[in-house]
Design a protein around this motif. Structure first.
Motif, PDB file in Angstrom:
ATOM      1  N   ASP A 241      10.915  -2.807 -25.774  1.00 44.60           N
ATOM      2  CA  ASP A 241      11.518  -1.944 -26.795  1.00 44.60           C
ATOM      3  C   ASP A 241      11.324  -2.593 -28.160  1.00 44.60           C
ATOM      4  OD1 ASP A 241      13.153  -0.388 -28.472  1.00 44.60           O
ATOM      5  OD2 ASP A 241      14.499   0.101 -26.810  1.00 44.60           O
ATOM      6  N   LEU A 242      10.515  -1.945 -28.988  1.00 45.57           N
ATOM      7  CA  LEU A 242      10.217  -2.431 -30.334  1.00 45.57           C
ATOM      8  C   LEU A 242      10.680  -1.435 -31.394  1.00 45.57           C
ATOM      9  CD1 LEU A 242       6.604  -3.839 -29.741  1.00 45.57           C
ATOM     10  CD2 LEU A 242       8.688  -5.159 -30.070  1.00 45.57           C
ATOM     11  N   CYS A 243      11.653  -0.626 -31.069  1.00 46.67           N
ATOM     12  CA  CYS A 243      12.144   0.378 -32.012  1.00 46.67           C
ATOM     13  C   CYS A 243      12.516  -0.280 -33.339  1.00 46.67           C
ATOM     14  CB  CYS A 243      13.358   1.087 -31.434  1.00 46.67           C
ATOM     15  SG  CYS A 243      14.100   2.300 -32.547  1.00 46.67           S
ATOM     16  N   GLY A 244      11.931   0.226 -34.422  1.00 41.89           N
ATOM     17  CA  GLY A 244      12.238  -0.294 -35.753  1.00 41.89           C
ATOM     18  C   GLY A 244      11.423  -1.502 -36.173  1.00 41.89           C
ATOM     19  N   ALA A 245      10.372  -1.802 -35.424  1.00 44.86           N
ATOM     20  CA  ALA A 245       9.518  -2.954 -35.774  1.00 44.86           C
ATOM     21  C   ALA A 245       8.604  -2.557 -36.934  1.00 44.86           C
ATOM     22  CB  ALA A 245       8.695  -3.398 -34.563  1.00 44.86           C
ATOM     23  N   GLN A 246       9.127  -2.616 -38.133  1.00 44.65           N
ATOM     24  CA  GLN A 246       8.451  -2.053 -39.300  1.00 44.65           C
ATOM     25  C   GLN A 246       7.200  -2.815 -39.717  1.00 44.65           C
ATOM     26  OE1 GLN A 246      11.300  -1.489 -42.466  1.00 44.65           O
ATOM     27  NE2 GLN A 246      12.711  -0.350 -41.152  1.00 44.65           N
TER      28      GLN A 246
END
Length: 348
Positions: A241-246
């Motif tokens: 889960d890399l949600c938000g890995a800008q």
């Protein structure tokens, strides 16, 4: 004769029925059965399988209940203690258990302290000192914990393979370095919102904990491809889960594509990703069951075409909401590409 038959029924038949039924009931209901009769109490208390789990989640006066339960012989073979969101559980309860020396939970495998906000580093030391063979520890959203807690855990519990640090915002590189140095057989790690961590610390974890199967890095925006590229060395990884890995770019995602066993990949709000990175994932991760591209503007129909060739027989969840570059993103359009799709939204 009738009285004797009734007594035999109560003494023999009822306890046997209770023993058969109770393993299928919630533990709180099984505990209630203890008071049905002395014979039921005796039969149920003697069944060790019934007392391998102590479930106090969301309960009031959980600290007192914990101490009371652990004073009973039937709980001496506990495998799981669940105190998630329990109320009135504090350091002093674990200190009491440690200092009396009457309790040593050598068979305990999982301790869930999620959201027990009154527990401090001191409480973590006391709690872990009485369960030396712990394999899974979850301390989600105990925001006051520091690197000192990690020091206590690695000292007291040598066999951890599942560690949930989600929301522990005060854990820094020093704490995660202790994890890397002491738990090289770690299989599951959740560092969601551990905002003090840097690339250097994450790299150490990824290099040393090569057995990781699940890695949750939700809502962490400061890492770069310097660290993300190391994820590609995790040959056993199935959940990421890399949600938000800008700061994740196509280069970093291309490295991650070497994780050929991935079944779950959350790339929501990874705003620098384009078709190039998703195509690399499609070509390298052919067992994907869930993929979220939610909110990524740089992906188009082209990457879905490639995905449909490689993940046709595995993908059941695909979230492309907000991906304005994908023109054919209606349910009907997506089902034509991925016939097994049953879920179209990861984020509500």
């Amino acid at each position: 004769m009738a009285a004797a038959a009734d007594e035999a029924w109560c003494r023999e038949t009822v306890p046997r029925v209770m023993a058969l039924v109770s393993p299928r009931l919630p533990q709180r209901d099984a505990c209630a059965l203890l008071s049905v009769s002395p014979w039921c109490h005796r039969a149920l208390a003697a069944n060790p399988k019934l007392w391998e789990v102590l479930d106090l989640h969301e309960m009031k006066k959980a600290g007192e209940r914990l101490i009371s339960a652990l004073s009973l012989a039937r709980y001496r073979h506990l495998k799981v203690v669940n105190l998630e969101f329990a109320q009135d559980i504090e350091d002093r309860h674990f200190l009491h258990l440690k200092e009396t020396g009457a309790v040593l939970l050598e068979e305990l495998e999982l301790l869930n302290l999620n959201a027990c906000q009154k527990i401090s580093d001191t409480g973590i030391e006391a709690a872990t000192s009485i369960c030396p063979n712990l394999q899974a520890l979850s301390i989600y959203w105990i925001v006051g914990l520091t690197d000192e807690s990690i020091g206590h855990v690695v000292k007291n519990c040598k066999q951890i393979i599942d560690l949930n640090l989600s929301g522990c915002k005060n854990i820094s590189d020093r704490g995660i370095q202790l994890v890397a140095d002491n738990y090289q057989g770690l299989q599951k790690l959740d560092i969601t919102r551990c905002i003090k961590l840097t690339d250097d610390a994450l790299q150490k974890v990824l290099e040393k904990c090569s057995a990781l199967e699940s890695l949750n890095m939700y809502a962490l925006s400061s890492f770069t491809d310097k660290a993300y590229s190391k994820i590609g060395y995790l040959a056993n990884l199935t959940f990421l889960d890399l949600c938000g890995a800008q700061n994740l770019t196509d280069d970093g995602l291309s490295s991650i594509s070497r994780c050929g066993r991935l079944t779950y990949l959350n790339l929501s709000w990874c705003v620098r990703v384009t078709d190039v990175g998703v195509v690399a994932i499609a070509q390298g991760c052919r067992s994907l069951q869930l993929l979220s591209l939610f909110g990524i503007l740089g992906v188009t129909d082209a990457c879905l075409e490639v995905l449909s060739k490689s993940c046709l027989n595995s993908l059941t969840t695909l979230d492309v909401n907000g991906c304005t570059g994908i023109k054919k993103r209606s349910r009907n359009d997506l089902i034509q590409l991925f016939p097994l799709l049953s879920c179209f939204k990861v984020h509500s």
